[in-house]
Design a protein around this motif. Sequence first.
Motif, PDB file in Angstrom:
ATOM      1  N   ARG A   1      84.073  14.281 -37.632  1.00  0.00           N
ATOM      2  CA  ARG A   1      83.048  14.884 -36.235  1.00  0.00           C
ATOM      3  C   ARG A   1      83.527  16.352 -35.838  1.00  0.00           C
ATOM      4  O   ARG A   1      82.650  17.045 -35.957  1.00  0.00           O
ATOM      5  CB  ARG A   1      83.680  13.975 -35.127  1.00  0.00           C
ATOM      6  CG  ARG A   1      82.778  14.246 -33.731  1.00  0.00           C
ATOM      7  CD  ARG A   1      83.120  13.467 -32.615  1.00  0.00           C
ATOM      8  NE  ARG A   1      82.156  13.665 -31.459  1.00  0.00           N
ATOM      9  CZ  ARG A   1      81.076  12.848 -31.159  1.00  0.00           C
ATOM     10  NH1 ARG A   1      80.593  12.269 -32.109  1.00  0.00           N
ATOM     11  NH2 ARG A   1      80.371  13.435 -30.073  1.00  0.00           N
TER      12      ARG A   1
ATOM     13  N   VAL B   1      69.470  15.403 -37.369  1.00  0.00           N
ATOM     14  CA  VAL B   1      70.393  14.776 -36.742  1.00  0.00           C
ATOM     15  C   VAL B   1      69.800  13.699 -35.771  1.00  0.00           C
ATOM     16  O   VAL B   1      70.514  12.396 -35.620  1.00  0.00           O
ATOM     17  CB  VAL B   1      71.369  15.555 -36.231  1.00  0.00           C
ATOM     18  CG1 VAL B   1      72.613  14.816 -35.301  1.00  0.00           C
ATOM     19  CG2 VAL B   1      72.293  16.301 -37.349  1.00  0.00           C
ATOM     20  N   GLY B   2      68.966  13.972 -34.789  1.00  0.00           N
ATOM     21  CA  GLY B   2      68.629  13.220 -33.859  1.00  0.00           C
ATOM     22  C   GLY B   2      67.755  11.937 -34.670  1.00  0.00           C
ATOM     23  O   GLY B   2      67.820  10.828 -34.087  1.00  0.00           O
TER      24      GLY B   2
ATOM     25  N   ARG C   1      70.170   9.528 -35.613  1.00  0.00           N
ATOM     26  CA  ARG C   1      70.720   8.710 -34.785  1.00  0.00           C
ATOM     27  C   ARG C   1      70.100   7.701 -33.945  1.00  0.00           C
ATOM     28  O   ARG C   1      70.411   6.779 -33.529  1.00  0.00           O
ATOM     29  CB  ARG C   1      71.043   9.917 -33.536  1.00  0.00           C
ATOM     30  CG  ARG C   1      71.957   9.216 -32.320  1.00  0.00           C
ATOM     31  CD  ARG C   1      72.081  10.163 -31.060  1.00  0.00           C
ATOM     32  NE  ARG C   1      72.860   9.765 -29.931  1.00  0.00           N
ATOM     33  CZ  ARG C   1      72.879  10.165 -28.998  1.00  0.00           C
ATOM     34  NH1 ARG C   1      72.779  11.627 -28.631  1.00  0.00           N
ATOM     35  NH2 ARG C   1      73.481   9.425 -27.930  1.00  0.00           N
ATOM     36  N   ARG C   2      68.506   8.004 -33.851  1.00  0.00           N
ATOM     37  CA  ARG C   2      67.792   6.950 -33.388  1.00  0.00           C
ATOM     38  C   ARG C   2      67.310   5.828 -34.384  1.00  0.00           C
ATOM     39  O   ARG C   2      67.236   4.598 -33.927  1.00  0.00           O
ATOM     40  CB  ARG C   2      66.372   7.567 -32.943  1.00  0.00           C
ATOM     41  CG  ARG C   2      66.426   8.241 -31.724  1.00  0.00           C
ATOM     42  CD  ARG C   2      65.029   8.923 -31.404  1.00  0.00           C
ATOM     43  NE  ARG C   2      64.342   7.543 -31.223  1.00  0.00           N
ATOM     44  CZ  ARG C   2      63.773   7.137 -30.079  1.00  0.00           C
ATOM     45  NH1 ARG C   2      64.623   7.015 -29.032  1.00  0.00           N
ATOM     46  NH2 ARG C   2      62.829   5.992 -29.981  1.00  0.00           N
TER      47      ARG C   2
ATOM     48  N   ARG D   1      70.083   4.689 -36.138  1.00  0.00           N
ATOM     49  CA  ARG D   1      71.335   4.128 -35.822  1.00  0.00           C
ATOM     50  C   ARG D   1      71.440   3.191 -34.457  1.00  0.00           C
ATOM     51  O   ARG D   1      71.931   2.263 -34.465  1.00  0.00           O
ATOM     52  CB  ARG D   1      72.458   5.034 -36.125  1.00  0.00           C
ATOM     53  CG  ARG D   1      73.911   4.129 -35.942  1.00  0.00           C
ATOM     54  CD  ARG D   1      75.068   5.049 -36.176  1.00  0.00           C
ATOM     55  NE  ARG D   1      75.328   5.963 -35.389  1.00  0.00           N
ATOM     56  CZ  ARG D   1      75.036   7.501 -35.666  1.00  0.00           C
ATOM     57  NH1 ARG D   1      74.461   7.834 -36.989  1.00  0.00           N
ATOM     58  NH2 ARG D   1      74.933   8.146 -34.613  1.00  0.00           N
ATOM     59  N   ASP D   2      70.843   3.836 -33.551  1.00  0.00           N
ATOM     60  CA  ASP D   2      70.751   3.342 -32.531  1.00  0.00           C
ATOM     61  C   ASP D   2      69.304   3.611 -31.560  1.00  0.00           C
ATOM     62  O   ASP D   2      68.913   4.535 -30.895  1.00  0.00           O
ATOM     63  CB  ASP D   2      71.613   4.213 -31.436  1.00  0.00           C
ATOM     64  CG  ASP D   2      71.761   3.787 -29.805  1.00  0.00           C
ATOM     65  OD1 ASP D   2      71.272   2.791 -29.539  1.00  0.00           O
ATOM     66  OD2 ASP D   2      72.461   4.579 -29.177  1.00  0.00           O
TER      67      ASP D   2
ATOM     68  N   ALA E   1      69.006   5.064 -27.930  1.00  0.00           N
ATOM     69  CA  ALA E   1      69.063   6.377 -27.533  1.00  0.00           C
ATOM     70  C   ALA E   1      67.778   6.938 -26.870  1.00  0.00           C
ATOM     71  O   ALA E   1      66.679   6.907 -27.455  1.00  0.00           O
ATOM     72  CB  ALA E   1      69.556   7.235 -28.891  1.00  0.00           C
TER      73      ALA E   1
ATOM     74  N   ALA F   1      68.233  12.923 -28.290  1.00  0.00           N
ATOM     75  CA  ALA F   1      67.779  13.102 -29.913  1.00  0.00           C
ATOM     76  C   ALA F   1      67.121  14.253 -30.282  1.00  0.00           C
ATOM     77  O   ALA F   1      67.479  15.051 -31.349  1.00  0.00           O
ATOM     78  CB  ALA F   1      67.153  11.764 -30.208  1.00  0.00           C
TER      79      ALA F   1
END
Length: 810
Positions: free
Chosen positions: A642, A682-683, A686-687, A689-690, A693, A698
Motif C-alpha cells: 500500500r 484504480v477507481g 476498486r468498483r 472489487r467492491d 463503493a 472511485a
Amino acid sequence: MDMNLPPVEELRRVDAELARLDARRVELLARRAWLLGVLYAPAGRPAVPPFPGVAPRPETSPRGAQNVLLTLGGTLLAVAALAFTLVSWGSMGIAGRSAVLLAVTSAALAAPAVLLRRGLGSTAEAVGALGLVLTVLDAYALHRVALPGTDGLGYTAVASAVLAGVWGGYGGLLRGLRLPLPAAVVAAQLPLPLGALAAGGGPAVVAWAAVLTAAADVLVLGRPLRGEVRITAGVSAGVLTAWALLTGAGLSLTDPWTGAPLLLGCAALCLYAARAARPAAWALALVAGLALVAAVAGPVRAALPPEWAVPVYVVCGLALAALWRPVRAGWIPEAVRGGFGLAGGVVAALGVLWALPPVLVGLLGPADRSAGLWSGSHAAPVLADYPATAALVLLLGAVAAATAGGPWGRWGAVALGWSLLMALPVALELPYAAGIAVRLVATAAALGLAARPGGPAHERPEPARGPAPARPEGAWGASWTPVTAGPVVPVAPGALLAWTGLAAGTASAVSALLLALDVRAATFGVLGVLLALFTAVAVLGGGAVRETAAGAAVLAAAGLVGAGAAAAGLPAATAGLVLLLVPAGTAALAVRVRSVAAEATGVAVGALALALTVPRPAVLALALALGGVIAAATALRAERRRAASWTAGALFLAAAWVRLAVWGVTVPEAYTLPVTVPALVVGLLRRRRDPAASSWAAYGPGLAVTLVPSLAAVWSDPHWARPLLLGTGALAVTLLGARFRLQAPLVLGGTALVLVAAHELAPYVVQLVGALPRWLPPAAAGLLLLAVGATYERRLREARALRERLARMR
C-alpha cells in the motif's frame, strides 16, 4: 403517621422527621458537654455556654503558655544581669558589686532545689538557666576585677573548664534539671582548643586538641546518660572532628607528614565512634576511609612527580575499597567494610572525573574541521596540559570495576575500558594512523559486546524474588541495609551491556570517521571497516540493537558511495543519482532480511539523493523516475504494497511533471492527464472489487484533476480547440455517467459541459443583450417568474424526482 399517603409524600415526611431528630440530637450533645464542663470546672472559672453545635477549642495549652512565660522571664532576667555587669559596673564599689553578683547567683542556683521539691519543674529550669548565665558573668567579673592582666584566651580556657565542672556537679545534684549537664558538655569543648591557642600552638596542635576533646565526647556517648546529654556530645564531637579533618586535609597538601598523623587520629576516632553510634556506623566509616586515603596518599604524593598525584590517591582508594571483598573474614565489621568501600569508590570516581577531559578531546576533537576534507593536515587536540597518567587512572578504574563483579561492575568496566581507548590517542600523543586504529579497536570491542550471545534478544528475565531476610545485628550493627517488601525485579545485565556497547561503539565510530576525513584513503578504509562491523552486529544481534546496527550499516554504505562519487569528481547531481544505489540495495536486501531501520535509513538516503539533484531539473526527473522504480519493486512485497505503491505513483508523476517542465510544456492537460488516467483505472478496479463503493470515491478525484484545471484554462483561452476538446470530453463523461447510472461522472461532466457552453455563448449573449431595448430583460424576467409561479408545484415534483434519480446513482 398516616399510612394512606402516596409513597412520594410519605417518603418526604419521613426524611423531614429524621432531619429534625438529628438536629435535636446535636443540640442535646452540645448541652451535655457544657453541663460536664460546669460540674468539673475549677473554682472561679466561669462556664460559658457554647454556641449551638460548636465546641470551644483553646488556641494553646496551659503548659505551652507557662513555658513561654518562663522563657521570657528568664531571658529578661539574664539580659538585666548582663546589663548590670557590663553597663552599670562603675556605679558601685567593688565590695557592693561582688556582693550583689554573689547573692543573686547563689539565690538563682539555690532556688531550683526548692522549686523542684514543690513540683514546679518548669520554673526551676528557668531559674536554673538564669543561674548558669550568672556564673558566666561571675567569671567575667572575676577576670576584670581580680585578674585583669591575665591572658584572655588562657583565662577563658581555665574558666570554661571550671564552669564545665561546676555545671556538671550542679546537674548531678539537681537531677530534675535538664539544662546543666548539656551546658557542661558545651563548656567542656573549649578548654583544650583555647589552651592550645593560648600556648601559641599552630593549626596542627589546635586540631589535635579538638580531636582529644572529641574523643572525650565519644566516651560520653558510650555511657548511659540522658538523651539531651548524648545529643549534645554527639553534635560537639562531629563539629570538632570536622574541623580537625579540614585542618588535616589542608595540611596533607602543604605539609603531608604533619597532616597524616592528624588524619589518622581522626580516622581512628570515627571508627571508635561507630561502636557508640551504630545507625551512623557506615557514615562514620566513610569519613574514616576518606581520612585514611588522604593520610596515606599525602606523603606518597609528595615524594613523586606532580603528574602522579591523582593516580596515587586512586590506588589508595581502591586498596581501601578492596577491604569490602573479604566478607567471610569477619575481622572488619560489615558496616565498616561498607563505609570503606564507599570511600574508596568516591575517591576512584573523583579520579575518573579528573581523567575525563582526554576522553572528551579524543571523542570530540576530530569534529574540529579547521582544514578542508582530504586536506592531509590534522588539527592538533587542544588539551590543558593533562598528563599521560590520566590513562592510567582510567585503567585502574576499569580493572577495579571488573574485579567488583556484578552487573554494575561489568558495566563500569566496559564504560571505563572504552574511555581508556578513547583517551589513549590524546594522552600518549599517538600518530594519526595509530589514533584511527585505536578508535576502530574501541568501536569493534564495543560493538562486539553489543552483538554477543546473551544480549537482549537471547536473555530471559529472572523470576521475581521476595524480600531478603533481615540479618541479625552484631556488636557493630552488622547490617544497616533496609529490607524492602514486595518482589524485586532484577536489571537484565545483557540488555544493559548491549546498549552500552552499541552507544559507545557508535560514538567512537563517528569519532574515527571524522578523523579519517583528513585523508582520502583513511576515509574509505574506515567506512569499509564500519560497514563490516555494523553489518556483523545486525546479523548477530537481536531486537532493537539489531535494528539500530542495521540503520548504521546503511549509513556507512551511503558514506562509501558518496565518498566514491566525490573521489571520482562527479558533480552533486550525478552523485545524487549514484547515491540511489543505497535505497535500491536496501530494497533488494529487504526481500530476504527484514529490517525496518535499514529500510527507513534507505528512504532517508534516497531523499538526500533527490535533494542533491534539485539544481539540475533534467537529472531530478531521472532520479524521481528511478526512485519510482525502486518503490514499485518494493510494492511487490505484500506488507509494503500500500505505502510503496502510492509512493511509486507519486514519484512517477513528479518525474513526468519535472520532465514536462524541462521541455517547456505549459498545457495543463499534459500535467493532469497522467494523474487522471491511473486514478480512473484504480477507481474502476476498486468498483469491480467492491460494487458498493461510491462513484465519487472511485472516479471523482481523477475526473476533477483534469476537468477543473482545464475549465480554468478555457476561460482564458481565446482559441477554439481547447473548448471543443474539453466539451467533447465532458459530453462523453456525462453520457457514460447516464449510461451506467453513476452520479460523479454525470454531475462533473454535466457541470463542465454547461460551463464550456456558457463560455462559448457568452459573447453572443452579451451582443444580444446590448441590441435589445432596456425594458426587455426586466419584462422577460417578470414573465419567467410568472410562468414558474404558475407551474411551481409540478416543477417542484419534477425536481424532486430528478434528485431521487441522482441519489439512486452510485
